[in-house]
Design an enzyme around this catalytic site. Sequence first.
Site, mmCIF file in Angstrom:
data_model
loop_
_atom_site.group_PDB
_atom_site.id
_atom_site.type_symbol
_atom_site.label_atom_id
_atom_site.label_comp_id
_atom_site.label_asym_id
_atom_site.label_seq_id
_atom_site.Cartn_x
_atom_site.Cartn_y
_atom_site.Cartn_z
ATOM 1 N N SER A 79 61.246 54.814 38.828
ATOM 2 C CA SER A 79 60.060 54.189 39.428
ATOM 3 C C SER A 79 60.066 52.709 39.013
ATOM 4 C CB SER A 79 58.797 54.893 38.943
ATOM 5 O OG SER A 79 58.763 54.872 37.537
ATOM 6 N N GLY A 110 56.554 48.491 46.522
ATOM 7 C CA GLY A 110 55.399 47.871 47.191
ATOM 8 C C GLY A 110 55.688 46.430 47.575
ATOM 9 N N GLY A 130 34.309 46.643 34.975
ATOM 10 C CA GLY A 130 34.584 47.792 34.116
ATOM 11 C C GLY A 130 33.461 48.812 34.153
ATOM 12 N N CYS A 144 31.369 41.714 38.681
ATOM 13 C CA CYS A 144 30.760 43.050 38.671
ATOM 14 C C CYS A 144 30.161 43.338 37.297
ATOM 15 C CB CYS A 144 31.776 44.087 39.135
ATOM 16 S SG CYS A 144 30.964 45.518 39.868
ATOM 17 N N GLU A 160 23.167 51.865 32.126
ATOM 18 C CA GLU A 160 24.478 52.511 31.999
ATOM 19 C C GLU A 160 24.825 52.684 30.509
ATOM 20 O OE1 GLU A 160 27.733 50.389 33.942
ATOM 21 O OE2 GLU A 160 29.181 51.957 33.454
ATOM 22 N N HIS A 167 33.548 41.929 44.286
ATOM 23 C CA HIS A 167 34.890 41.670 43.740
ATOM 24 C C HIS A 167 35.636 40.649 44.596
ATOM 25 C CE1 HIS A 167 35.036 44.992 40.776
ATOM 26 N NE2 HIS A 167 34.103 45.463 41.564
ATOM 27 N N GLU A 219 38.183 39.019 43.932
ATOM 28 C CA GLU A 219 39.640 39.115 43.758
ATOM 29 C C GLU A 219 40.292 40.002 44.821
ATOM 30 O OE1 GLU A 219 37.377 40.662 41.977
ATOM 31 O OE2 GLU A 219 38.064 42.549 41.124
HETATM 32 N N1 GLN Z 1 29.789 49.825 35.688
HETATM 33 C C1 GLN Z 1 29.145 48.906 36.545
HETATM 34 C C2 GLN Z 1 28.495 49.613 37.735
HETATM 35 O O1 GLN Z 1 28.856 50.707 38.066
HETATM 36 C C3 GLN Z 1 30.087 47.831 37.030
HETATM 37 C C4 GLN Z 1 31.205 48.346 37.888
HETATM 38 C C5 GLN Z 1 32.352 47.370 38.063
HETATM 39 O O2 GLN Z 1 32.526 46.441 37.267
HETATM 40 N N2 GLN Z 1 33.197 47.606 39.062
HETATM 41 O O3 GLN Z 1 27.635 49.080 38.360
#
Ligand code: GLN
Length: 551
Positions: free
Chosen positions: A14, A19, A355, A382, A406, A508, A510
């Site tokens: 691999s 890709g 995250g 995010c 969270e 996002h 990116e």
């Molecule tokens: N954990 C956060 C949420 O669910 C941010 C998610 C993320 O960074 N993609 O809103």
Amino acid sequence: MEPKYIFVTGGVTSSLGKGIICSSLGLLLANRGLRVTIQKLDPYINVDPGTMNPYEHGEVYVTDDGAETDLDLGHYERFLGIPTSQDNNVTTGRIYYDVITKERQGAYLGQTVQVIPHITDEIKSRVKAIGDSGKYDIVIVEIGGTVGDIEGLPYIEAMRQLRYDVGRINTLSIHLTLVPYLKAAGELKTKPTQHSVKTIYELGMQPDILVCRAEVPLDHGIRRKIAQFCNVEIEDVIASLDARSIYEVPLLMKQEGLDQRVIKRLQIQAEEPDLERWKQFVEAVSNPSHRIRIALVGKYVDHQDAYMSIVESFRHAGAVNNCEVEIVWVSSDHLSKDNVEELLQGVTGVLVAPGFGGRGIDGKLVAITHARVNKLPFLGICLGMQCAVIEFARNVCGWDDANSTEFNPETSYPIVDLMLEQKNINDKGGTMRLGAYDCALEDDSLAAHAYDKPLISERHRHRYELNNRYINDLALQGLHVTGRNPERDLVEIVEAEDHPWFVGVQFHPELKSTVNRPHPLFVKFVEASMQYASEIGNIEHLSVETQSKTN
Ligand code: GLN
């Protein structure tokens, strides 16, 4: 023209860069005026990679239509500049899920449901659906894994059958293999390639073109040997040598004549590709005149595939600014008040990554305080944006206990909270707020200046949101909402006043940066970091000499 299908398999090991080869071929064919798309078939049983840990799978790439997909789709979009969709990524889990659902609905009444034909038919229908959509001349189908893997067998069988269903002239099989160089023997070895091709033969497929990864050039003798033993023409032995950057691969493939062989074999008439713009970009990436350092603060810094699109966005934005962005990887787990000065020394921008879960949050907050107080350009994506709001609420507004529910459901300041429609969701797969949503920008904000238009659309992957209850109080203290989703009034962007460039985004960016359309927020973030670097005398000017050294 009937759609043509190009199947790309991999052998020997691999990580040979299938890709990137698919993306490069796609780019070359698209530049010849053909309408191209790439589909990834993944042999794992997860319905999508959305529930996998980044250590397992790297980044989860999200499409406009809200599919959580393999990170290779990111390469396809970055190279081709054409959005992918749910249809571009199919997993074994998805195939079985659909076949079993149909079985329960009675679609196969009276039959024994089997891998062949039911699973292979389902695979074929997914591939054909893209071809039959009428939108593409060429469908490149990348088959995940390595030939000979048990879980890959139904895919190879489906491809074998498709070659008969749509006619040999409408299909092509490309096999990517490794030709290792044995230092002790002082020579390249073709045996692994021979074995890999033999394995695919046994499954009924004859590769038409072999792309051979190698560390040293393949001479005529080696090419002839591979051609002879693997039953391909010598011109169809394509060498793929290590490149300085992934973006150079299309140029190397062009030199090797990959696209030329493909159109010849598929009997397509197409003009020569125009790669001038691409070459300029590769040149800008390879020979920047400046260098700056930007910290990427996140949990998975020892597994950089988890941030693939962010890394590539910096490369695109760097090229526009004629600047190499050296990413300083900072583990949020290890960042604290005591070492922040040391770990962020010399960086002139801070990005706090997306995250999930509470691990590493304290380190992210420390990095944000450092960027805010020292007026270092900052981009929070995010979770990074949510953390920026938490940091501001605690340290500027003085709400010590402020948090996201969270991480602390009992907080007295739930400034980041679960979105209403998420409250009764228990299933984890595919249930976040996913995909593209509109965002209206405040006039005169940093965001509005970057995008230069009032309404944008960006991709999302989250369950939590900034709690609208606190927006006015945050604004009074200097943190402003500058982007909102018009339909739902969800906060999409925050910016801090009295700071040169402090931006948090719930979406996002990116995921939408491509070679031809570098993302405006990354472009402006890099620009602001360069500005900061030159103000503090920390911008590195690369001489022609150093430039060639960095290559
Ligand atoms: N954990 C956060 C949420 O669910 C941010 C998610 C993320 O960074 N993609 O809103």
